[in-house]
Design a protein around this motif. Structure first.
Motif, PDB file in Angstrom:
ATOM      1  N   ARG A   1      33.405  49.473  41.384  1.00 52.36           N
ATOM      2  CA  ARG A   1      34.475  48.725  40.717  1.00 52.36           C
ATOM      3  C   ARG A   1      35.223  49.698  39.824  1.00 52.36           C
ATOM      4  NH1 ARG A   1      34.909  42.900  37.812  1.00 52.36           N
ATOM      5  NH2 ARG A   1      35.274  42.400  40.013  1.00 52.36           N
TER       6      ARG A   1
ATOM      7  N   PHE B   1      39.074  49.493  38.071  1.00 49.03           N
ATOM      8  CA  PHE B   1      40.361  48.813  37.933  1.00 49.03           C
ATOM      9  C   PHE B   1      41.525  49.794  37.828  1.00 49.03           C
ATOM     10  CE2 PHE B   1      38.143  45.126  37.899  1.00 49.03           C
ATOM     11  CZ  PHE B   1      37.986  44.384  36.732  1.00 49.03           C
TER      12      PHE B   1
ATOM     13  N   GLU C   1      36.306  45.765  43.457  1.00 53.08           N
ATOM     14  CA  GLU C   1      37.648  45.620  42.914  1.00 53.08           C
ATOM     15  C   GLU C   1      38.154  46.995  42.534  1.00 53.08           C
ATOM     16  OE1 GLU C   1      38.888  42.694  39.957  1.00 53.08           O
ATOM     17  OE2 GLU C   1      40.822  43.681  39.789  1.00 53.08           O
TER      18      GLU C   1
ATOM     19  N   HIS D   1      40.877  43.494  46.005  1.00 56.95           N
ATOM     20  CA  HIS D   1      39.557  42.923  45.684  1.00 56.95           C
ATOM     21  C   HIS D   1      39.062  42.176  46.919  1.00 56.95           C
ATOM     22  CE1 HIS D   1      36.171  41.496  43.584  1.00 56.95           C
ATOM     23  NE2 HIS D   1      36.725  40.816  42.584  1.00 56.95           N
TER      24      HIS D   1
ATOM     25  N   HIS E   1      49.558  35.314  30.605  1.00 53.41           N
ATOM     26  CA  HIS E   1      48.514  36.050  29.897  1.00 53.41           C
ATOM     27  C   HIS E   1      49.209  36.969  28.907  1.00 53.41           C
ATOM     28  CE1 HIS E   1      44.799  38.001  28.951  1.00 53.41           C
ATOM     29  NE2 HIS E   1      44.160  37.688  30.037  1.00 53.41           N
TER      30      HIS E   1
ATOM     31  N   LYS F   1      47.826  39.847  27.982  1.00 53.18           N
ATOM     32  CA  LYS F   1      47.384  41.202  28.335  1.00 53.18           C
ATOM     33  C   LYS F   1      47.951  41.607  29.698  1.00 53.18           C
ATOM     34  CE  LYS F   1      43.008  42.333  28.414  1.00 53.18           C
ATOM     35  NZ  LYS F   1      41.516  42.222  28.474  1.00 53.18           N
TER      36      LYS F   1
ATOM     37  N   LEU G   1      47.272  42.668  33.211  1.00 55.32           N
ATOM     38  CA  LEU G   1      46.177  42.668  34.183  1.00 55.32           C
ATOM     39  C   LEU G   1      46.636  43.297  35.483  1.00 55.32           C
ATOM     40  CD1 LEU G   1      44.534  39.132  33.703  1.00 55.32           C
ATOM     41  CD2 LEU G   1      44.069  41.282  32.494  1.00 55.32           C
ATOM     42  N   PRO G   2      45.691  43.796  36.290  1.00 60.54           N
ATOM     43  CA  PRO G   2      46.034  44.432  37.565  1.00 60.54           C
ATOM     44  C   PRO G   2      46.655  43.451  38.553  1.00 60.54           C
ATOM     45  CG  PRO G   2      43.752  44.933  36.937  1.00 60.54           C
ATOM     46  CD  PRO G   2      44.239  43.862  36.007  1.00 60.54           C
TER      47      PRO G   2
ATOM     48  N   VAL H   1      43.879  41.415  42.557  1.00 67.11           N
ATOM     49  CA  VAL H   1      43.433  40.138  43.124  1.00 67.11           C
ATOM     50  C   VAL H   1      44.584  39.459  43.860  1.00 67.11           C
ATOM     51  CG1 VAL H   1      42.640  37.803  42.569  1.00 67.11           C
ATOM     52  CG2 VAL H   1      41.556  39.787  41.476  1.00 67.11           C
TER      53      VAL H   1
ATOM     54  N   LYS I   1      46.531  33.035  39.321  1.00 64.55           N
ATOM     55  CA  LYS I   1      46.117  34.389  38.899  1.00 64.55           C
ATOM     56  C   LYS I   1      47.252  34.989  38.086  1.00 64.55           C
ATOM     57  CE  LYS I   1      43.417  37.957  38.719  1.00 64.55           C
ATOM     58  NZ  LYS I   1      44.025  38.384  37.421  1.00 64.55           N
TER      59      LYS I   1
ATOM     60  N   CYS J   1      39.852  33.161  40.750  1.00 64.11           N
ATOM     61  CA  CYS J   1      38.724  34.088  40.970  1.00 64.11           C
ATOM     62  C   CYS J   1      37.750  34.114  39.800  1.00 64.11           C
ATOM     63  CB  CYS J   1      39.281  35.486  41.231  1.00 64.11           C
ATOM     64  SG  CYS J   1      40.212  36.173  39.841  1.00 64.11           S
ATOM     65  N   LEU J   2      38.197  33.664  38.605  1.00 59.91           N
ATOM     66  CA  LEU J   2      37.438  33.815  37.350  1.00 59.91           C
ATOM     67  C   LEU J   2      37.249  35.297  37.020  1.00 59.91           C
ATOM     68  CD1 LEU J   2      34.729  31.003  37.792  1.00 59.91           C
ATOM     69  CD2 LEU J   2      37.052  30.833  36.836  1.00 59.91           C
ATOM     70  N   PRO J   3      37.100  35.712  35.740  1.00 59.47           N
ATOM     71  CA  PRO J   3      37.105  34.867  34.543  1.00 59.47           C
ATOM     72  C   PRO J   3      38.482  34.297  34.250  1.00 59.47           C
ATOM     73  CG  PRO J   3      37.174  37.161  33.906  1.00 59.47           C
ATOM     74  CD  PRO J   3      37.041  37.142  35.409  1.00 59.47           C
TER      75      PRO J   3
ATOM     76  N   ARG K   1      40.928  32.136  31.255  1.00 62.55           N
ATOM     77  CA  ARG K   1      41.114  31.704  29.878  1.00 62.55           C
ATOM     78  C   ARG K   1      41.654  30.277  29.871  1.00 62.55           C
ATOM     79  NH1 ARG K   1      41.683  36.061  25.975  1.00 62.55           N
ATOM     80  NH2 ARG K   1      40.914  38.034  26.871  1.00 62.55           N
TER      81      ARG K   1
ATOM     82  N   LYS L   1      45.837  29.610  30.710  1.00 62.66           N
ATOM     83  CA  LYS L   1      46.233  29.756  32.115  1.00 62.66           C
ATOM     84  C   LYS L   1      46.194  28.420  32.850  1.00 62.66           C
ATOM     85  CE  LYS L   1      44.677  34.516  32.694  1.00 62.66           C
ATOM     86  NZ  LYS L   1      43.826  35.421  33.505  1.00 62.66           N
TER      87      LYS L   1
HETATM   88  C1  LIG Z   1      38.253  39.358  38.937  1.00 60.02           C
HETATM   89  C2  LIG Z   1      39.374  39.580  37.957  1.00 60.02           C
HETATM   90  C3  LIG Z   1      39.186  40.817  37.116  1.00 60.02           C
HETATM   91  C4  LIG Z   1      40.335  41.132  36.214  1.00 60.02           C
HETATM   92  N1  LIG Z   1      40.422  40.111  35.157  1.00 60.02           N
HETATM   93  C5  LIG Z   1      40.500  40.495  33.877  1.00 60.02           C
HETATM   94  O1  LIG Z   1      40.491  41.673  33.560  1.00 60.02           O
HETATM   95  C6  LIG Z   1      40.579  39.382  32.842  1.00 60.02           C
HETATM   96  C7  LIG Z   1      40.508  39.972  31.451  1.00 60.02           C
HETATM   97  C8  LIG Z   1      40.960  39.003  30.371  1.00 60.02           C
HETATM   98  O2  LIG Z   1      41.400  37.890  30.649  1.00 60.02           O
HETATM   99  O3  LIG Z   1      40.870  39.457  29.222  1.00 60.02           O
HETATM  100  C9  LIG Z   1      41.682  41.172  36.982  1.00 60.02           C
HETATM  101  O4  LIG Z   1      42.592  40.424  36.616  1.00 60.02           O
HETATM  102  O5  LIG Z   1      41.774  41.978  37.927  1.00 60.02           O
END
Ligand SMILES: CCC[C@H](NC(=O)CCC(=O)O)C(=O)O
Ligand SMILES: NC(=O)OP(=O)(O)O
Length: 315
Positions: free
Chosen positions: A110, A112, A142, A147, A176, A178, A180-181, A184, A236, A272-274, A276, A280
């Motif tokens: 994994r 990222f 991932e 992923h 979000h 932040k 994020l990649p 997914v 997502k 996919c989780l996690p 918020r 979201k």
């Molecule tokens: C399976 C998903 C892993 C990752 N998710 C996060 O990094 C969520 C981090 C957050 O919400 O602070 C993503 O979006 O790729």
């Protein structure tokens, strides 16, 4: 299948989905396949589902499992070739990958996206270096841009819960704060393309995914319009690809609520989780009958088992 990095490594998608569903029904049918073999799981980033489901799947196949949080448990790894290593990284991937490859028959990784340099992220340097120097099959847990274990679980879940031959599947961007990649979202689109589904992708302007992943997907910037008649809503967040790694908006009106889901055709919600909650997706959706997020996460074990079984059959 030598490696499992993307759908491009898959020779028969329907067979892989069928294999995952079969593993669910008979988890220990192939318990001898991995006997006396070892898989190393390397995490450069956090994980709950991927870490536990992949270890469980490996154990269902008789594999020994070694898990490592790279950079915390081990040394920081330098990925670039030909550099003077006078910084904070004590070991080069050339040695680390070769050494881990001498201990393990398969390596899961994994790592990222850094979300700073698009060309570097989309070149998937970590996976290219491990493929080159470890000399054993590599499993993507991932990466910067994909992923696949998640996407295979998503395919299994849609196959299990669809009530139409060709369901409408909507990938919706979620807010979000932040960056994020895109991994997914990229991967979901890539795996939905060969599936018998109507794929719609909805997001604010400026969040278009790379065209090579979108494929047959129809992009609609109006979320409500996109959700009309949907059978599956896959939520997502991702940062901008065009303005790489940037958060252009975190508009809360894109949050999925029961009112949004009422636009669908009794649609099911996936993520996919996690996740918020109430940023979201509203509690009312996650705690209601539409949500498949737990069944979807449970399918990660069967997704990993199907992928690992294919790799083991070709070692
Ligand atoms: C399976 C998903 C892993 C990752 N998710 C996060 O990094 C969520 C981090 C957050 O919400 O602070 C993503 O979006 O790729
Ligand atoms: N969906 C998924 O990969 O979850 P983790 O990041 O917890 O592994």
């Amino acid at each position: 299948m030598k490696h499992f990095l993307s759908i491009n490594d898959v020779t028969d998608l329907n067979q892989l989905i069928t294999s995952g569903i079969a593993s669910k029904r008979n988890p220990f049918a192939d318990i001898e396949l991995g006997k006396n073999k070892t898989i190393g799981l390397l995490f450069f980033n956090s994980s709950l589902r991927t870490r536990i489901s992949t270890q469980k799947a490996a154990q269902n196949l008789g594999l020994n499992v070694i898990t490592m949080n790279v950079g915390q448990d081990g040394w920081g790894l330098e990925m670039e070739e030909g550099v003077i290593m006078n910084g904070d990284k004590a070991e080069h991937v050339k040695e680390a990958a070769a050494v881990i490859g001498s201990y393990c028959d398969i390596i899961g990784i994994r790592s990222f996206a850094g979300l700073q340099d698009r060309d570097k992220d989309y070149a998937e340097i970590v996976f290219q270096q491990f493929k080159k120097y470890a000399e054993v099959p590599i499993i993507n847990l991932e990466s910067a841009t994909r992923h696949p274990l998640q996407s295979l679980a998503d395919c299994i879940t849609i196959e299990e819960f669809k009530i139409k031959q060709r369901p409408k599947v909507v990938l919706t961007w979620l807010p979000h704060f932040k960056a994020l990649p895109q991994a997914v979202a990229n991967s979901f689109c890539e795996w939905m393309n060969p599936m018998d589904v109507e794929l719609v992708i909805t997001h604010p302007e400026g969040y278009n995914l790379a065209p090579e992943f979108v494929g047959k997907g129809q992009v609609i910037y109006d979320q409500d319009k996109a959700l009309e008649g949907a059978d599956f809503v896959y939520g997502k967040n991702w940062s901008s690809y065009e303005h790489y790694g940037q958060v252009l908006t975190s508009d809360p009106s894109w949050m999925i609520t029961e009112a949004k889901m009422s636009l669908t055709d009794n649609g099911k919600f996936m993520h996919c989780l996690p996740l918020r909650r109430n940023m979201k997706v509203a509690d009312e959706v996650l705690d209601g009958p539409r949500s498949l997020v737990i069944e979807q996460a449970a399918n990660r074990e069967w997704s990993a088992q199907a992928a690992l079984r294919e790799v083991l059959l070709h070692i």
